[in-house]
Design an enzyme around this catalytic site. Structure first.
Site, PDB file in Angstrom:
ATOM      1  N   ASP A 143      20.884 -37.724  18.660  1.00  0.00           N
ATOM      2  CA  ASP A 143      19.751 -36.665  18.263  1.00  0.00           C
ATOM      3  C   ASP A 143      18.665 -37.223  17.280  1.00  0.00           C
ATOM      4  OD1 ASP A 143      18.920 -34.048  18.095  1.00  0.00           O
ATOM      5  OD2 ASP A 143      20.103 -33.658  16.253  1.00  0.00           O
TER       6      ASP A 143
ATOM      7  N   SER B 143      16.066 -28.295  16.747  1.00  0.00           N
ATOM      8  CA  SER B 143      16.650 -28.562  18.321  1.00  0.00           C
ATOM      9  C   SER B 143      17.135 -27.276  18.839  1.00  0.00           C
ATOM     10  CB  SER B 143      17.654 -29.488  18.203  1.00  0.00           C
ATOM     11  OG  SER B 143      17.371 -30.884  17.566  1.00  0.00           O
TER      12      SER B 143
ATOM     13  N   GLN C  74      16.714 -32.912  25.696  1.00  0.00           N
ATOM     14  CA  GLN C  74      16.631 -32.375  24.657  1.00  0.00           C
ATOM     15  C   GLN C  74      15.293 -31.294  24.419  1.00  0.00           C
ATOM     16  OE1 GLN C  74      15.845 -33.225  20.153  1.00  0.00           O
ATOM     17  NE2 GLN C  74      18.133 -32.867  20.352  1.00  0.00           N
TER      18      GLN C  74
END
Length: 291
Positions: free
Chosen positions: A209, A233, A283
């Site tokens: 991440d 996110s 993502q």
């Protein structure tokens, strides 16, 4: 007050990711010691993966996860993870994990496990970039820039981190400039840890991440410190292809092929230093430039 040693930082992260079993298929993830504000998304993903791994016996290995963020986590509280055993096959098993804080779900994740087997194989080539030994530590660059940052941002940016990062093409946090939506960075856990493949997968999930969401901001000349940027996110997918060690250098190659409607989409490939593709990431995130 002296900064913690690399060994202490690595131990702190592995302790954070070592979820506690409080009942059958029910786990508790500790809060980040000294944490303030919103929980880092990689922490929730890694703890959820650990809960799923703890519920899966035998020789099955996690090979993919798909997570949706619903609410920001609060670093003042632990996170509870409920695991649902959806499927138990001869080769594959699937789990669902619901992460909650104070009775509210903050993340849903599906995770798949497979018994290792041989098969047809190919992979993309690793990008040609300088090795980590030739690059500067991002933490050193953060500290050199600290005096120019607002106090609140300074405290967050210079906080010692368990993941050592060496970007190939560093960007300024104050004046990031514009460029192609591509990033390459080397990362590793800052000190060696035990030979526990499940923990190494959790550490990689945590680190996956890092930097990915910001890739889609590069063409627009904005960054995390822009006063009008709202960034979060929305979802996160990770595929684990090959064995690896998270305490050895890994190259994270990132690309954002699209952004629009206050969202950006990002892909990532993670390679070992000898060129093996060990993980892939995707993502989508919120990048809202507010009036």
């Amino acid at each position: 007050m002296t900064d913690p040693s690399p060994a202490a930082l690595a131990a702190s992260l592995t302790t954070l990711l070592d979820v506690e079993e409080i009942d059958v298929d029910l786990f508790r993830g500790a809060r980040q010691p000294g944490g303030e504000g919103r929980v880092f998304g990689g922490q929730v993903i890694a703890q959820a993966l650990q809960a799923a791994q703890r519920s899966t016996g035998g020789d099955r290995v996690a090979h993919s996860l798909h997570a949706y963020f619903m609410r920001p986590g609060d670093e003042h509280h632990p996170i509870v993870f409920r695991v649902v055993r959806d499927f138990e096959g001869r080769s594959f098993a699937t789990r669902r994990v619901i992460a909650t804080q104070r009775g509210q779900p903050i993340l849903n994740m599906a995770c798949s496990f497979q018994r290792p087997e041989e098969g047809l194989a190919h992979q993309d080539a690793m990008p040609v970039v300088p090795p980590p030994e030739e690059l500067a530590d991002e933490q050193v660059m953060r500290e050199a820039m600290a005096a120019q940052l607002p106090p609140a941002a300074r405290a967050v940016l210079v906080r010692p981190r368990p993941i050592e990062v060496r970007p190939v093409s560093p960007r300024s946090w104050i004046d990031p400039g514009r460029g192609d939506p591509v990033q390459h960075l080397w990362f590793r856990l800052c000190a060696p840890i035990v030979d526990d493949p499940a923990m190494h997968r959790a550490v990689l999930a945590y680190a996956s991440d890092l930097g990915l969401l910001g890739t889609g901001m590069i063409p627009h000349g904005v960054g995390w410190l822009h006063p009008k940027m709202q960034v979060a996110s929305l979802d996160h997918s990770l595929w684990l292809h090959e064995p690896f060690r998270a305490d050895e250098w890994l190259l994270y190659a990132m690309h954002s092929p699209w952004a629009g409607h206050a969202r950006d989409f990002n892909r990532g490939s993670i390679f070992t230093q000898d060129g093996r593709l060990v993980a892939s990431v995707a993502q989508e995130g919120l990048i809202r430039l507010r009036d």
